[in-house]
Design an enzyme around this catalytic site. Structure first.
Site, PDB file in Angstrom:
ATOM      1  N   VAL A 188       0.552  -1.209   0.059  1.00 23.82           N
ATOM      2  CA  VAL A 188      -0.527   0.301   0.391  1.00 23.82           C
ATOM      3  C   VAL A 188       0.614   1.349  -0.086  1.00 23.82           C
ATOM      4  CG1 VAL A 188      -2.169  -1.202   0.903  1.00 23.82           C
ATOM      5  CG2 VAL A 188      -0.207  -0.263   2.466  1.00 23.82           C
ATOM      6  N   LYS A 208       4.263  -5.123   7.562  1.00 24.34           N
ATOM      7  CA  LYS A 208       3.980  -5.219   8.759  1.00 24.34           C
ATOM      8  C   LYS A 208       2.623  -6.011   9.462  1.00 24.34           C
ATOM      9  CE  LYS A 208       7.260  -1.210  10.321  1.00 24.34           C
ATOM     10  NZ  LYS A 208       7.413  -0.712  10.923  1.00 24.34           N
ATOM     11  N   LYS A 210       8.553  -6.983 -10.804  1.00 27.12           N
ATOM     12  CA  LYS A 210       9.225  -8.446 -12.109  1.00 27.12           C
ATOM     13  C   LYS A 210      10.457  -9.100 -11.432  1.00 27.12           C
ATOM     14  CE  LYS A 210      10.346  -4.047 -13.233  1.00 27.12           C
ATOM     15  NZ  LYS A 210       9.691  -2.818 -12.882  1.00 27.12           N
ATOM     16  N   GLU A 227      11.897   4.568  -7.984  1.00 25.11           N
ATOM     17  CA  GLU A 227      12.242   3.547  -6.352  1.00 25.11           C
ATOM     18  C   GLU A 227      12.901   5.179  -5.451  1.00 25.11           C
ATOM     19  OE1 GLU A 227      10.726   1.204  -6.151  1.00 25.11           O
ATOM     20  OE2 GLU A 227      10.496   0.826  -8.149  1.00 25.11           O
ATOM     21  N   LYS A 257      13.512  -5.693 -17.748  1.00 28.59           N
ATOM     22  CA  LYS A 257      12.268  -5.361 -18.590  1.00 28.59           C
ATOM     23  C   LYS A 257      12.717  -6.405 -20.305  1.00 28.59           C
ATOM     24  CE  LYS A 257       9.945  -1.447 -15.877  1.00 28.59           C
ATOM     25  NZ  LYS A 257      10.486   0.106 -16.239  1.00 28.59           N
TER      26      LYS A 257
END
Length: 816
Positions: free
Chosen positions: A471, A506, A579, A667, A682
């Site tokens: 999330v 968690k 990935k 990231e 990719k």
């Protein structure tokens, strides 16, 4: 005349009994009535419990009798006028005293006889009819109490429901002229030929009402309970089950035989024999018309209902020489008949080397012992194997008179089960073709019935159950998109998307019984959740065993990616931007593909390449349609393209990287993007989807970032090294500017070789005009040999990635 039967819940409380009087008074304006009543709700079970306690030498049976006396005395006090209560209470105590004497005998002997069981279990109906009859008399003075023992006569062999129809009918004819406008009769109770009390077995009160309707030539039989009627499935298992308004006697028989508890099979035959319609009504919802059962009814629906039976055991007899055993089937069925064991389903191979019978699990041990004894010689001489037993099973049955005229019903049935990973253990279909029955594992029952109900009855709505881990930015964006679209999808596309489980690294959250998590409250539920483990999350998905389940991995976790095989093995589809699995070893990738096919689950990873762009799906369509891939050229990193499009030398390269990180284009650790490893993954995926077998080590990659930056201990150290290396990036930019080119990090695949590298592209190249975080893929194929097929668009960002995940969910939801 009408015959009305009121079940235990309909007479279970003082208020429910009082509600019957206005109903009956309205009927009496037009009809003569015979009313059959059951024991008050739960009372018969209490009497059975008292018998069991007495058999064990447990004095708790006395406590039960005291509770029952209090219950019926209190009902009498609230329903009966004070001047009449004394006489009624004396009768109540007299009935219970008789029961007590029988139970004392059972207690002393530590065993019961059929006669003792009849005496005790019939007391509930005797008590309820006594109190209700007196209550009715206060408003309708000529109410008459029928003694069913004077009419319903059974053979002396103590078999439940073995009614002597002609003898009983003649007795009924003698009683009929004496009946006033309203007569009351206790259900369940009858007598044998010598006048000794006997009971009619399970569903006995329904059977009493059906018998009286037959004997008195009633216009209609109405059975009143606490449900609206026969439903398309058990509403306790299928929340979307709906009422069947009309069906035929034959369909009702099939549904009742396979577990529709509203109506018991023996109750249908007496009404059917005289063409007496049966109406099933709800005492607590009298406005509802209920279900009507009539002869020969047909409509446009192929399947009318789905019924089920739990706690089933399958007995399998097999042997190479079975075909030569004389009267084999006859001896098998006779053995089970002698043990009074009901066979629910039979199936036999055409080779006659095996035969399977399904029975109730409670009878399994007795059945196996008896069968092995009957065929002891054949087993000993190796003509027949000992009985094989499989427990923990259930039966589901599709029922409908029109199935005979429709091609493909069986195909839809097995296709639906297969798609949800449910195995059919045995199959049976009657020659009438009104019923297709399938034996399955009981753990799959709820999932099976809901899946089949959705297929055959819920053209309007399909429920898809989502289980999501991750999330972060993308995960939150996906939840928001689902929330925004839920109402639209439900109204316009008849698709009900629900989040059933949600987790981060968690915590994980599930609601009881697999209830959906409200999307305006998921963060609170997650905070309150239990500690997360991937094993626990998978076990919870399996335990809920919901149809149309989809697992969403919105992480970059190696541990979760390693669990995909187990998830697919449980027939749960997977959608992910992760990935790791698609770029793991070639053998593992092929294993996942094989599990897709084997377990009828999908593994979709469109967002592994170019976020929400339809790159993988386009590639797959090319391959499926017979095209061949010769070459792929692509800019596959939206992050790197964002950096090169925004870096012009006027600000430092490190500041552009920080901006990309802050705006969610990279990231949290930008080295994952700048290393080029993401691009290598990719192009590996595209090569594999093109039909080539490659490993990550086969991809040649050139880095454009100084090694000192990549070797930093942490992100903060990385940015410091990046600032120190600004001259390196200035040189790259100046080289591009000098030649009128732009910098692109390009992935290519040709002749089985894949590589990634920094390139300078001129203004004539398709890569030159990429803006922002755009990605582009060029496919050179047999059909697109001169001008490539181009897929271009935004290739990074939480929203576009989430939309790509959403698109994969929609593919699974639509069955594509």
């Amino acid at each position: 005349m009408l015959v009305l039967k009121f079940g235990g819940t309909s007479v279970g409380t003082v208020d429910s009994i009082k509600s019957l009087l206005p109903l009956l008074e309205a009927y009496l304006e037009r009809h003569q009535l015979v009313v059959v009543v059951s024991a008050m709700s739960g009372v018969t079970n209490q009497f059975v419990g008292a018998i069991e306690a007495a058999e064990k030498g447990d004095t708790k049976y006395r406590d039960t009798l005291e509770e029952l006396e209090v219950k019926h005395i209190e009902a009498s006090r609230e329903l009966i006028a004070s001047e009449n209560q004394s006489a009624i209470n004396v009768n109540i105590k007299q009935i219970l005293t008789g029961v007590e004497k029988v139970l004392e005998g059972i207690f002393a002997l530590k065993e019961s006889t059929p006669n003792a069981i009849h005496q005790v279990t019939s007391a509930g109906e005797a008590l309820s009819s006594l109190i209700i009859g007196e209550y009715f008399k206060q408003s309708i003075p000529d109410t008459f109490l029928i003694d069913p023992r004077q009419i319903i006569t059974c053979s002396e062999n103590q078999k439940p429901a073995d009614v002597l129809m002609e003898i009983s009918r003649e007795k009924a004819k003698k009683v009929l002229p004496e009946l006033p406008k309203l007569s009351l009769c206790p259900g369940f109770i009858a007598a044998d030929e010598k006048g000794k009390l006997i009971t009619l077995g399970r569903g006995g009160s329904d059977y009493t009402a059906a018998l009286l309707a037959n004997f008195f030539d009633a216009e209609k039989l109405e059975i009143w309970s606490d449900v609206d009627g026969l439903m398309t499935a058990d509403p306790r298992l299928v929340p979307n089950a709906h009422l069947i308004e009309t069906l035929s006697f034959e369909e009702a028989l099939e549904l009742s035989h396979f577990g529709a508890k509203v109506l018991y099979p023996p109750s249908i035959q007496p009404a059917m024999a005289k063409d007496i319609s049966i109406q099933i009504r709800n005492t607590f919802n009298q406005e509802n018309g209920g279900t009507e059962i009539i002869r020969g009814y047909r409509d446009e629906f192929m399947v009318r209902g789905i019924s089920s039976v739990k706690n089933i055991s399958m007995l399998n007899l097999k042997g190479a020489s079975m075909v030569g055993i004389p009267y084999f089937s006859y001896r098998l069925f006779q053995t089970l008949s002698e043990q009074k064991i009901n066979i629910i389903l039979i199936t036999q191979a055409s080779s006659e080397h095996t035969i399977c019978v399904a029975i109730e699990t409670k009878d399994q041990a007795r059945a196996v012992k008896a069968i092995n004894k009957t065929f002891a010689y054949e087993i000993e001489s190796k003509k027949l194997d000992p009985v094989e037993v499989e427990n923990g099973l259930a039966i589901i049955a599709l029922v409908g008179s029109n199935m005979k005229n429709q091609v493909g019903i069986s195909g839809q049935l097995f296709n639906t089960l297969g798609k949800n990973g449910i195995s059919a253990i045995a199959i049976a279909q009657g020659s009438s073709e009104r019923n297709i029955s399938v034996v399955i594992n009981q753990k799959d029952l709820t999932k099976s019935i809901n899946s089949l109900h959705e297929t055959f009855f819920e053209d309007e709505i399909k429920r898809v159950n989502l289980f999501m881990i991750g999330v972060g930015n993308v995960g939150k964006a996906l939840l928001n998109q689902i929330k925004q679209q839920q109402k639209f999808l439900l109204q316009e596309h008849l698709l009900d998307l629900q989040i059933i489980g949600v987790a981060n690294s968690k915590k994980m959250a599930f609601l009881p019984e697999g209830e959906p998590i409200e999307l305006n409250n998921w963060e609170k539920k997650l905070t309150e959740g239990e500690p997360f483990t991937i094993e626990g999350f998978i076990d919870k998905m399996s335990e809920l065993n919901l149809r149309n389940s989809v697992f969403l991995d919105v992480t970059a976790s190696h541990e979760i990616a390693e669990s995909y095989a187990e998830i697919l093995r449980r027939s749960i589809s997977i959608v992910t931007p992760n990935k790791i699995a698609a770029t793991s070893s070639q053998s593992n990738f092929q294993k996942l593909k094989a599990f897709e096919r084997k377990y009828k689950a999908q593994y979709l990873f469109e967002t592994n390449v170019c976020a929400g762009l339809p790159v993988i799906s386009t590639l797959r369509d090319l391959i499926k349609s017979g095209d061949r891939i010769h070459k792929i050229e692509a800019v596959l990193s939206g992050t790197l393209n964002f950096l090169f499009n925004n870096y012009d030398g006027t600000t430092t390269f490190s500041s552009i990287v920080k901006r990309a990180k802050d705006e969610g284009y990279s990231e949290p650790d930008p080295r994952l993007d700048l290393s080029g490893e993401d691009v290598r993954r990719k192009i590996l995926i595209l090569a594999r989807e093109s039909g080539y077998e490659l490993e990550m080590d086969d991809i040649q990659g050139e880095s454009f970032v100084p090694q000192s930056c990549m070797d930093a201990n942490d992100v903060e150290g990385f940015f410091k090294e990046l600032e120190k290396s600004e001259e390196h990036f200035q040189n790259l930019q100046e080289e591009a500017k000098k030649n009128g080119t732009k910098i692109r990090y390009v992935a290519s695949f040709e002749n089985g070789l894949a590589k990634t590298q920094l390139k300078y592209v001129n203004s004539n190249h398709p890569f030159y005009h990429l803006e922002g975080s755009d990605n582009i893929v060029l496919f050179f194929t047999d059909r697109y040999s001169v001008q490539p097929l181009v897929v271009k668009g935004a290739g990074a960002g939480a929203e576009v990635t989430a939309s790509g995940i959403f698109a994969d969910i929609m593919k699974i939801s639509s069955g594509n």
